[in-house]
Write a protein that holds these residues in place. Sequence first.
Motif, PDB file in Angstrom:
ATOM      1  N   LEU A 117      56.858  38.283  27.835  1.00 35.76           N
ATOM      2  CA  LEU A 117      57.621  37.058  28.109  1.00 35.76           C
ATOM      3  C   LEU A 117      58.391  37.232  29.402  1.00 35.76           C
TER       4      LEU A 117
ATOM      5  N   TRP B 296      65.042  30.107  26.276  1.00 31.30           N
ATOM      6  CA  TRP B 296      64.125  31.063  26.895  1.00 31.30           C
ATOM      7  C   TRP B 296      64.896  32.216  27.546  1.00 31.30           C
ATOM      8  N   GLN B 297      65.909  31.863  28.341  1.00 31.84           N
ATOM      9  CA  GLN B 297      66.704  32.894  29.001  1.00 31.84           C
ATOM     10  C   GLN B 297      67.484  33.715  27.974  1.00 31.84           C
TER      11      GLN B 297
ATOM     12  N   SER C 159      60.864  36.097  32.542  1.00 36.03           N
ATOM     13  CA  SER C 159      62.067  35.278  32.608  1.00 36.03           C
ATOM     14  C   SER C 159      61.784  33.987  33.369  1.00 36.03           C
ATOM     15  N   PRO C 160      62.611  32.955  33.165  1.00 33.61           N
ATOM     16  CA  PRO C 160      62.438  31.730  33.955  1.00 33.61           C
ATOM     17  C   PRO C 160      62.500  31.985  35.452  1.00 33.61           C
TER      18      PRO C 160
ATOM     19  N   VAL D  49      65.432  24.161  26.438  1.00 34.49           N
ATOM     20  CA  VAL D  49      64.327  25.123  26.400  1.00 34.49           C
ATOM     21  C   VAL D  49      64.593  26.296  27.342  1.00 34.49           C
ATOM     22  N   LEU D  50      65.087  25.998  28.554  1.00 35.13           N
ATOM     23  CA  LEU D  50      65.371  27.064  29.516  1.00 35.13           C
ATOM     24  C   LEU D  50      66.481  27.979  29.022  1.00 35.13           C
TER      25      LEU D  50
ATOM     26  N   SER E 117      53.792  35.842  34.347  1.00 27.03           N
ATOM     27  CA  SER E 117      54.459  34.799  35.125  1.00 27.03           C
ATOM     28  C   SER E 117      53.432  33.805  35.672  1.00 27.03           C
TER      29      SER E 117
ATOM     30  N   PHE F  66      52.301  31.652  32.684  1.00 28.85           N
ATOM     31  CA  PHE F  66      53.281  30.615  32.368  1.00 28.85           C
ATOM     32  C   PHE F  66      53.301  29.535  33.450  1.00 28.85           C
TER      33      PHE F  66
ATOM     34  N   LEU G 200      66.446  34.625  25.032  1.00 26.87           N
ATOM     35  CA  LEU G 200      65.564  35.655  24.494  1.00 26.87           C
ATOM     36  C   LEU G 200      65.494  36.870  25.411  1.00 26.87           C
TER      37      LEU G 200
END
Length: 304
Positions: free
Chosen positions: A79, A64-65, A81-82, A60-61, A266, A269, A67
């Motif tokens: 969205l 996510w990164q 970033s992680p 998932v990470l 952030s 999330f 994208l």
Amino acid sequence: MASTETNPAAKTPRDTAPGAGLDGVEAGLDALELPPPGGTTVRQTLVGKVLPPLVAVAVVLVLWQGLISFKIVDDPSKLPSPADVGAEFKDAWLQGNLLGYIWTSVSRGLLGFLFALAIGTPLGLLVARVKFVRAAIGPVLSGLQSLPSVAWVPPAVIWLGLDNSMMYAVILLGAVPSIANGLVSGIDQVPPLFLRAGRTMGATGVRGAWHIVLPAALPGYLAGLKQGWAFSWRSLMAAEIIASSPDLGIGLGALLENGRNASSMSMVFEAIVLILFVGIAIDLLIFSPLERWVLRSRGLLVKS
């Protein structure tokens, strides 16, 4: 002339022990159900239980990164970033607020669930065992279970005001129908032979419910408890998002709403991850062990 008598010692195993073949088959089946000698090693536990969720989180990470890195979503307001979400976690931890957010919501959720358990269990027994009550209340419980929990927040605020009693009322209205219906479903699946055997041994009334009905209905009841907790948690989050007040403190739902008001994705999330984390943790620490114990006690799960 040769003797036609047979030697008794030469009899076949089928003649001497008619059940020996069946005994061997049963022993073989029992051996298949037994756990391997020596139990489960640490390596097997890591590979079988710890590694899969870690791999899922890593995937998932990475996605996510990806994208963010490939500019598929290049607007941080939509969205983050992680790393941005991780920085939000770090700031909340350094400020000493992170555990406070979690405890505010978890303490409310667990206490409200215990209240729902104390109300939903006898209500489910009453509905399941009394035909008139079932005909009168059964459809109402099913309707309440399908009603979104967020619908109870506005009337609860008007009736009780912005305090913890409003939160608990919303939790009860969301969880009690699920717990009661789960118990009713479990009792409906109890074999009538169990009930007749209990009455024969004098287990009637409260004794029969405690020693016969509840243990036999435990699988369905446990399913109702899991669903009741899910409804409790959702109801609490809805109440905290809609009804925010300084007197109520900042729980995870209020944190989510604060992030929306501040246009901080952030923070949004961060709240979502914490809500998901608490839900998974409660399931792993409480309901999954209970479910394994119930299945193992009925011979449906081999202890390993």
